[in-house]
Design an enzyme around this catalytic site. Structure first.
Site, PDB file in Angstrom:
ATOM      1  N   MET A 123      10.849  24.908   1.298  1.00  0.00           N
ATOM      2  CA  MET A 123      10.116  24.021   0.393  1.00  0.00           C
ATOM      3  C   MET A 123      11.056  23.174  -0.451  1.00  0.00           C
ATOM      4  O   MET A 123      10.840  21.979  -0.641  1.00  0.00           O
ATOM      5  CB  MET A 123       9.198  24.853  -0.518  1.00  0.00           C
ATOM      6  CG  MET A 123       8.316  23.998  -1.403  1.00  0.00           C
ATOM      7  SD  MET A 123       7.370  24.974  -2.579  1.00  0.00           S
ATOM      8  CE  MET A 123       6.271  25.863  -1.478  1.00  0.00           C
ATOM      9  N   TYR A 141      14.820  31.188   6.319  1.00  0.00           N
ATOM     10  CA  TYR A 141      13.615  31.906   6.729  1.00  0.00           C
ATOM     11  C   TYR A 141      13.584  32.142   8.232  1.00  0.00           C
ATOM     12  O   TYR A 141      13.972  31.271   9.015  1.00  0.00           O
ATOM     13  CB  TYR A 141      12.371  31.088   6.354  1.00  0.00           C
ATOM     14  CG  TYR A 141      12.047  31.116   4.883  1.00  0.00           C
ATOM     15  CD1 TYR A 141      11.750  32.303   4.231  1.00  0.00           C
ATOM     16  CD2 TYR A 141      12.031  29.940   4.155  1.00  0.00           C
ATOM     17  CE1 TYR A 141      11.435  32.317   2.871  1.00  0.00           C
ATOM     18  CE2 TYR A 141      11.705  29.933   2.803  1.00  0.00           C
ATOM     19  CZ  TYR A 141      11.409  31.135   2.166  1.00  0.00           C
ATOM     20  OH  TYR A 141      11.104  31.130   0.844  1.00  0.00           O
ATOM     21  N   ARG A 195     -11.035   0.416  14.392  1.00  0.00           N
ATOM     22  CA  ARG A 195     -11.097   1.202  13.154  1.00  0.00           C
ATOM     23  C   ARG A 195     -11.972   0.442  12.157  1.00  0.00           C
ATOM     24  O   ARG A 195     -13.149   0.700  12.030  1.00  0.00           O
ATOM     25  CB  ARG A 195      -9.693   1.408  12.558  1.00  0.00           C
ATOM     26  CG  ARG A 195      -8.695   2.079  13.496  1.00  0.00           C
ATOM     27  CD  ARG A 195      -7.370   2.336  12.801  1.00  0.00           C
ATOM     28  NE  ARG A 195      -6.867   1.146  12.096  1.00  0.00           N
ATOM     29  CZ  ARG A 195      -5.688   1.063  11.510  1.00  0.00           C
ATOM     30  NH1 ARG A 195      -4.856   2.093  11.524  1.00  0.00           N
ATOM     31  NH2 ARG A 195      -5.321  -0.038  10.899  1.00  0.00           N
ATOM     32  N   LYS A 220       0.840  -1.202   0.000  1.00  0.00           N
ATOM     33  CA  LYS A 220       0.000   0.000   0.000  1.00  0.00           C
ATOM     34  C   LYS A 220       0.877   1.256   0.000  1.00  0.00           C
ATOM     35  O   LYS A 220       2.078   1.170   0.300  1.00  0.00           O
ATOM     36  CB  LYS A 220      -0.922  -0.013   1.227  1.00  0.00           C
ATOM     37  CG  LYS A 220      -0.183  -0.015   2.563  1.00  0.00           C
ATOM     38  CD  LYS A 220      -1.124  -0.265   3.734  1.00  0.00           C
ATOM     39  CE  LYS A 220      -0.351  -0.282   5.047  1.00  0.00           C
ATOM     40  NZ  LYS A 220      -1.213  -0.654   6.193  1.00  0.00           N
TER      41      LYS A 220
END
Ligand SMILES: *Cc1c(COP(=O)(O)O)cnc(C)c1O
Length: 359
Positions: A298, A250, A128, A35
């Site tokens: 990013m 940043y 779940r 998966k």
């Protein structure tokens, strides 16, 4: 060359891990859980490699994953965990996929659409997916609801299998055994990767390893017996000398306390290099560690190359970000997450190189 990071995926290591798990399981079969694009490694490459090594059952989470997987995998059983929506029954048949039936409504829908092979999921503690105990009671009293359904496996899923002495493991095992006794006889499947290491009581007829195939440690706090399968390396794009007091990146995420050599690398959070690694991540150059400094951008991260000579680190020098020195589990610890998230986040911009794969 260009500035792209290179992700090397070792299919021979995946196969070796499959064989190691199969060795622990003896005659019990191991499915390959592929998966989420084989945990980020590439299901289109991993599944055929596992198939060639003898794996005959593949497990994905979603129907769309299964349909895509079937295109490159004409043989082999493909199991879909998400559960059956009545309108998707024809797609299961068309692509020869096996639904996991997660409640009585899904069981009825499969039977009424013609039945055939399927898995039944019973909940033993995860809360779940899977039949809750109340629905198991109903089914045990009326097994005719299984008419025309070919039960390949009754399955359940462990909550804390990587904690080898969690009380819940034994509790779930007891619940699963009692449930199996109440349902018509069918093969059973219980263990994920870590469950395999809880011992033969947990093996039943089919194990469902994912993480360990890809090299993650199956037992928390114990040495990892699995081979590592991924290496991420990226070239230094640029190096600059910054004076004492200068800030880097940043929001002044790092401030130089002395004249500092800063290297910039073209990997960022858009590539799955998690922002939580700000001022915590590490790279390796020639086996020597180099700290990440400042925030994760990013597309970029910055490293402190003070202490590396111009010969040792220049533009184009490759920095190992995941690999022998820093496996996914170790990077995960620095990032405050687990190895699963590190692998499934591996970015689409990495240049992927596959090695090995022939059994
Ligand atoms: C993901 C998953 C697995 C594989 O678990 P690992 O810990 O990666 O081995 C097995 N069974 C189910 C139901 C799953 O969702």
């Amino acid at each position: 060359m260009d500035g792209a990071a290179v992700l090397t995926i070792d299919l021979d290591a995946v196969i070796a891990n499959y064989r190691l798990l199969q060795g622990r399981l003896g005659r019990v079969a191991a499915a390959g859980v592929v998966k989420a694009d084989a945990y980020g490694l590439g299901a289109d490459k991993v599944a055929p490699a596992l198939a060639a090594a003898g794996c005959g059952i593949f497990i994905v989470a979603q129907l769309t994953e299964a349909i895509r997987l079937r295109e490159g995998l004409p043989q082999g059983q493909i199991v879909v965990l998400e559960g059956l929506f009545a309108e998707t029954a024809p797609a299961y048949r068309q692509h020869r996929l096996l639904p996991v039936l997660n409640d009585l409504g899904q069981l009825d829908a499969w039977r009424l659409s013609g039945g055939g092979p399927a898995l039944l999921h019973v909940d033993t503690g995860m809360s779940r997916l899977g039949l809750p105990e109340r629905e198991v009671d109903i089914l045990a009293e009326d097994p005719s609801r299984l008419a025309r359904v070919d039960l390949l496996y009754v399955m359940s899923h462990l909550v804390s299998a990587e904690l080898s002495d969690a009380e819940l493991n034994r509790l779930q095992l007891g619940r699963f055994r009692r449930t199996l006794q109440r349902l018509p006889t069918a093969p059973a499947s219980f263990a994920n990767s870590s469950g395999i290491f809880l011992g033969p009581d947990y093996h039943f007829d089919l194990a469902r390893p994912g993480a360990a195939l890809y090299g993650l440690a199956p037992v928390e706090g114990a040495a990892n017996p699995m081979r590592s399968t991924v290496k991420l390396e990226a070239p230094i794009l640029q190096i600059r000398e910054v004076p004492r007091g200068a800030s880097v990146g940043y929001r002044e995420g790092f401030r130089a306390r002395r004249p500092t050599r800063i290297g910039t690398i073209g990997v960022g959070y858009a590539d799955g290099y998690l922002r939580s690694l700000a001022n915590r991540g590490l790279g390796y150059i020639g086996g020597r560690s180099v700290p990440l400094v400042g925030r994760i951008s990013m597309d970029l991260v910055t490293i402190d190359l003070t202490g590396f000579s111009e010969g040792e680190a220049r533009s184009g020098t490759m920095v190992e970000l995941i690999g022998e020195h820093l496996p996914p589990d170790a990077l995960a610890e620095l990032a405050g997450t687990n190895g699963y998230e590190i692998l499934t986040s591996l970015g689409p911009r990495y240049r992927r190189r596959y090695i090995g794969g022939a059994p």
